[in-house]
Motif scaffolding. Structure first.
Motif, PDB file in Angstrom:
ATOM      1  N   SER A  78       0.817  -1.215   0.000  1.00  0.00           N
ATOM      2  CA  SER A  78       0.000   0.000   0.000  1.00  0.00           C
ATOM      3  C   SER A  78       0.852   1.266   0.000  1.00  0.00           C
ATOM      4  N   SER A  79       2.062   1.209   0.557  1.00  0.00           N
ATOM      5  CA  SER A  79       2.929   2.391   0.550  1.00  0.00           C
ATOM      6  C   SER A  79       3.319   2.777  -0.872  1.00  0.00           C
ATOM      7  N   LEU A 132      -7.425  -0.028   3.414  1.00  0.00           N
ATOM      8  CA  LEU A 132      -6.594   1.006   2.807  1.00  0.00           C
ATOM      9  C   LEU A 132      -5.955   0.512   1.518  1.00  0.00           C
ATOM     10  N   LEU A 133      -5.450  -0.712   1.542  1.00  0.00           N
ATOM     11  CA  LEU A 133      -4.831  -1.286   0.339  1.00  0.00           C
ATOM     12  C   LEU A 133      -5.828  -1.344  -0.814  1.00  0.00           C
ATOM     13  N   VAL A 134      -7.027  -1.840  -0.554  1.00  0.00           N
ATOM     14  CA  VAL A 134      -8.045  -1.956  -1.601  1.00  0.00           C
ATOM     15  C   VAL A 134      -8.449  -0.579  -2.115  1.00  0.00           C
ATOM     16  N   PHE A 135      -8.624   0.370  -1.213  1.00  0.00           N
ATOM     17  CA  PHE A 135      -9.021   1.723  -1.608  1.00  0.00           C
ATOM     18  C   PHE A 135      -7.953   2.377  -2.480  1.00  0.00           C
ATOM     19  N   VAL A 140      -5.690   4.075  -7.756  1.00  0.00           N
ATOM     20  CA  VAL A 140      -4.567   4.053  -8.695  1.00  0.00           C
ATOM     21  C   VAL A 140      -5.040   3.555 -10.055  1.00  0.00           C
ATOM     22  N   ALA A 141      -5.857   2.514 -10.059  1.00  0.00           N
ATOM     23  CA  ALA A 141      -6.392   1.988 -11.316  1.00  0.00           C
ATOM     24  C   ALA A 141      -7.301   3.015 -11.996  1.00  0.00           C
ATOM     25  N   LEU A 142      -8.163   3.682 -11.219  1.00  0.00           N
ATOM     26  CA  LEU A 142      -9.056   4.693 -11.787  1.00  0.00           C
ATOM     27  C   LEU A 142      -8.284   5.886 -12.355  1.00  0.00           C
ATOM     28  N   ALA A 143      -7.102   6.148 -11.798  1.00  0.00           N
ATOM     29  CA  ALA A 143      -6.284   7.255 -12.296  1.00  0.00           C
ATOM     30  C   ALA A 143      -5.605   6.924 -13.625  1.00  0.00           C
TER      31      ALA A 143
END
Length: 207
Positions: A78-79, A132-135, A140-143
């Protein structure tokens, strides 16, 4: 490593999504492997670590250390996602994800700790870090940055499977050596493009 590479992430983010995606995949390759190693060390050596670092008064608490071990891997992954969001000017998404994780952690802690005690805090932490990881991954994918998990994480998961087999077939103390051996063999025989960059001598890579 993630903190040290942050300036590079911002410089790369200014160049566009494609360079950020390449840097993200390289960082994820390294930090996923390091996170896996950290999780395995805690899970396989929890009893020894508690005795050596905390002493006999805390005997029995090693179960908490073993239970929370996966959070190291989750946090390392997630980092990288958080760095990528910040570098491509999505700091608001990163901030919102952190707030959501905080609320999940506190809320679950209040619900679970009265009945489960310290293990309730462990469950709340694992749940919050997973949320947090899933969010972050979704944002990131949506970006427009491809996650590429099926390729980048296949070797760490292969090493984790080898560690699991070694732990059950022999003893948990063999989990880390088995994971390291399998990871090195995979990187040597079937290196990904990111591993070639991290290990430039591998199979004739460039320096």
């Amino acid at each position: 490593f993630s903190v040290a590479a942050a300036p590079l992430s911002y410089r790369t983010g200014a160049e566009g999504l494609a360079p950020s995606a390449r840097l993200y995949r390289v960082k994820l390759t390294l930090l996923a492997a390091l996170g896996l190693c950290g999780s395995l060390l805690l899970a396989a050596n929890g009893d020894w670590l508690v005795g050596a670092c905390l002493g006999p008064r805390f005997q029995g608490s090693e179960v908490l250390l073993v239970a929370i071990a996966p959070v190291v891997f989750v946090k390392f992954v997630s980092s990288v996602l958080g760095d990528t969001l910040a570098a491509i000017s999505r700091q608001d998404r990163l901030g919102l994800g952190c707030w959501i994780a905080l609320l999940v952690n506190v809320g679950l802690g209040l619900v679970l700790m009265p009945s489960l005690g310290a293990m309730g805090a462990v469950v709340a932490t694992l749940a919050a870090e997973t949320v947090l990881l899933v969010f972050l991954a979704a944002n990131v994918a949506l970006a427009g940055v491809g996650l590429a998990w099926t390729r980048v994480l296949v070797h760490p998961f292969g090493a984790a499977l080898a560690a699991l087999v070694a732990a059950f077939a022999v003893t948990p103390r063999f989990a880390v050596p088995a994971a390291v051996v399998v990871a090195l063999l995979l990187a040597w025989r079937r290196p990904t493009a990111e591993e070639r960059l991290l290990l430039p001598r591998l199979h004739g890579g460039t320096r």
